[in-house]
Design an enzyme around this catalytic site. Structure first.
Site, PDB file in Angstrom:
ATOM      1  N   HIS A 189       0.839  -1.207   0.000  1.00 47.31           N
ATOM      2  CA  HIS A 189       0.000   0.000   0.000  1.00 47.31           C
ATOM      3  C   HIS A 189       0.877   1.261   0.000  1.00 47.31           C
ATOM      4  O   HIS A 189       0.867   2.051   0.955  1.00 47.31           O
ATOM      5  CB  HIS A 189      -0.891  -0.056   1.247  1.00 47.31           C
ATOM      6  CG  HIS A 189      -2.107   0.811   1.197  1.00 47.31           C
ATOM      7  ND1 HIS A 189      -2.057   2.163   0.972  1.00 47.31           N
ATOM      8  CD2 HIS A 189      -3.408   0.501   1.346  1.00 47.31           C
ATOM      9  CE1 HIS A 189      -3.284   2.654   1.007  1.00 47.31           C
ATOM     10  NE2 HIS A 189      -4.129   1.660   1.229  1.00 47.31           N
ATOM     11  N   GLU A 292      -0.605   1.147  -5.498  1.00 47.22           N
ATOM     12  CA  GLU A 292      -0.532  -0.050  -4.654  1.00 47.22           C
ATOM     13  C   GLU A 292      -0.513  -1.322  -5.503  1.00 47.22           C
ATOM     14  O   GLU A 292      -1.553  -1.815  -5.910  1.00 47.22           O
ATOM     15  CB  GLU A 292      -1.748  -0.072  -3.724  1.00 47.22           C
ATOM     16  CG  GLU A 292      -1.996   1.235  -2.994  1.00 47.22           C
ATOM     17  CD  GLU A 292      -3.386   1.313  -2.356  1.00 47.22           C
ATOM     18  OE1 GLU A 292      -3.994   0.258  -2.069  1.00 47.22           O
ATOM     19  OE2 GLU A 292      -3.881   2.435  -2.153  1.00 47.22           O
TER      20      GLU A 292
END
Ligand SMILES: O=P(O)(O)OC[C@H]1O[C@@H](O)[C@H](O)[C@@H](O)[C@@H]1O
Length: 318
Positions: A189, A292
Site C-alpha cells: 500500500h 498499490e
C-alpha cells in the site's frame, strides 16, 4: 529470536587496503534502518514491517507519512508502505477471510527482524553499486490470539526490503505451512510523496480495466492518463508491468510489478481525509498518491507447502 545486528561503522578497514565505504545499519527494537554510503536511506517499523521512510541522497523523502500516523503499534500506519495480507479491504462473503478486519493483520502485527545483508551489483565499482537488504518474518506464532482465531492457518511470510541508489524493491513470499489449502490476497500500500497532486499524471494504465470503488464498484476502462481531481479508489488490472508517475511533465517515479496483477490507485481527497483521525495535515492529500501493486482481484489459492511471491520496484527520478 534472531540475534540483533551489530552496528558497524560506516567504514570497514581491511589491513593493507583503503577502507571501503559500507552500508550503515541500525535498529532499536522497534525499527530498522539502512543508510547507503551515498546517503540514501530506508527505515522499517517492526510493527507491520511498515516502511516509514525512504530518502534519496539529499535526505528528500520519497514516501508520504501522516504527521498523525500512529507509530507505537496501536494502529496501522497512515503512510509509508503498509502491507496488506491476507485480505484486501474486507471480503464478508469469503468464508476464510470474511471476519478479518480491513486489509488483514500483516500491517498490525509485530514482525521479526530476520537479518541484514549488503551486496554489490555485478560489474559494480564499489560504493555506488551497493544494495542493502533487510528481511522480516511473520508466522502464525507471531499473531495475537484474535487474529489467529479469525485466520487459523499455519503460514510463513518473508518480506524483503532492498535499497539501492535509484530504487526500493519490496518483495513478499507467502508459504502455506498448513495441511489445508488457504486463499489470500497481497498488496503493498505505497504512499508516494508528490509535490502537488493537481500536476500529477499516472501513465501505463491506458486501456486497462478497473473497478471504480467510488462509483458502485462499476467496471470501467481507462481512456487516457490518470489524473486525480477528486476522491479516487480504483483497482486496475493493467496489461503492462510498469506504471509511471509524471509531475509537471517530468517523470518522477516508476513502479514495476513482479507477479502482482493489480494496481490500486487511491487518493482520499478532501472529505475522506477530513474523516480520518490519523490523516494530517488535512490537506496532505495534495502531497500523496497511493500506487498499490497487489494481487487482489481474485485469490491466490495455496495448497499445503505451496509458496507465492510478489514484488514491486519503485524507481525515482530527480
Ligand atoms: O484506511 P485504510 O484501512 O488504511 O484504507 C485506505 C484505503 O486503502 C485502499 O487500498 C483501498 O482501496 C481504499 O478503499 C481504502 O480506503
Amino acid at each position: 529470536m534472531v540475534g540483533r545486528p551489530n552496528r558497524p561503522s560506516a567504514l570497514s578497514a581491511t589491513p593493507g587496503l583503503a577502507p571501503q565505504p559500507q552500508v550503515t545499519f541500525s535498529d532499536d527494537n522497534s525499527r530498522v534502518s539502512a543508510v547507503l554510503p551515498t546517503g540514501e536511506s530506508v527505515t522499517v517499523l517492526l510493527y507491520g514491517a511498515t516502511v516509514t521512510s525512504w530518502t534519496d541522497a539529499t535526505g528528500a523523502e520519497k514516501l508520504w507519512l501522516s504527521s498523525a500516523a500512529h507509530l507505537d503499534g496501536t494502529k496501522a500506519v497512515r503512510g509509508g508502505i503498509p502491507l496488506v495480507f491476507p485480505v484486501f479491504g474486507t471480503a464478508p462473503d469469503h468464508a476464510q477471510t470474511g471476519k478479518l478486519p480491513q486489509h488483514g493483520f500483516a500491517r498490525t502485527s509485530r514482525w521479526e527482524f530476520l537479518g541484514k545483508s549488503t551486496s554489490e551489483s555485478a560489474g559494480g565499482s564499489g560504493a555506488a553499486d551497493l544494495t542493502a537488504k533487510l528481511d522480516f518474518g511473520l508466522s502464525a506464532a507471531g499473531l495475537d490470539e484474535a487474529a489467529r482465531k479469525l485466520w487459523p492457518f499455519a503460514f510463513n511470510l518473508i518480506y524483503s526490503v532492498n535499497l539501492n541508489r535509484e530504487s526500493l524493491t519490496t518483495s513478499l513470499v507467502v508459504t502455506n505451512d498448513d495441511d489445508k489449502a488457504f486463499d489470500c490476497q497481497v498488496l503493498m500500500h505505497t504512499y508516494l510523496r508528490v509535490k502537488d497532486i493537481s500536476n500529477v499524471e499516472v501513465l501505463g494504465l491506458e486501456s486497462a480495466e478497473y473497478v471504480d470503488k467510488v462509483d458502485g464498484a462499476k467496471t470501467k476502462t481507462q481512456a487516457a492518463a490518470v489524473t486525480i481531481t477528486g476522491e479516487t479508489d480504483r483497482v486496475y488490472t493493467p496489461a503492462g508491468e510498469a506504471v509511471t508517475v509524471v509531475e509537471g511533465g517530468k517523470k518522477t517515479y516508476s513502479v514495476t510489478r513482479d507477479n502482482l496483477s493489480n494496481v490500486v490507485v487511491w487518493n482520499p481527497w478532501t472529505d475522506k481525509a477530513a474523516g480520518m483521525g490519523d490523516f494530517e495535515p488535512k490537506d496532505g492529500y495534495k502531497n500523496m498518491l497511493c500506487i498499490e501493486p497487489g494481487s487482489v482481484s481474485g485469490w491466490q489459492s495455496l495448497e499445503p507447502g505451496d509458496a507465492y511471491e510478489g514484488a514491486q520496484t519503485i524507481t525515482y527520478y530527480s
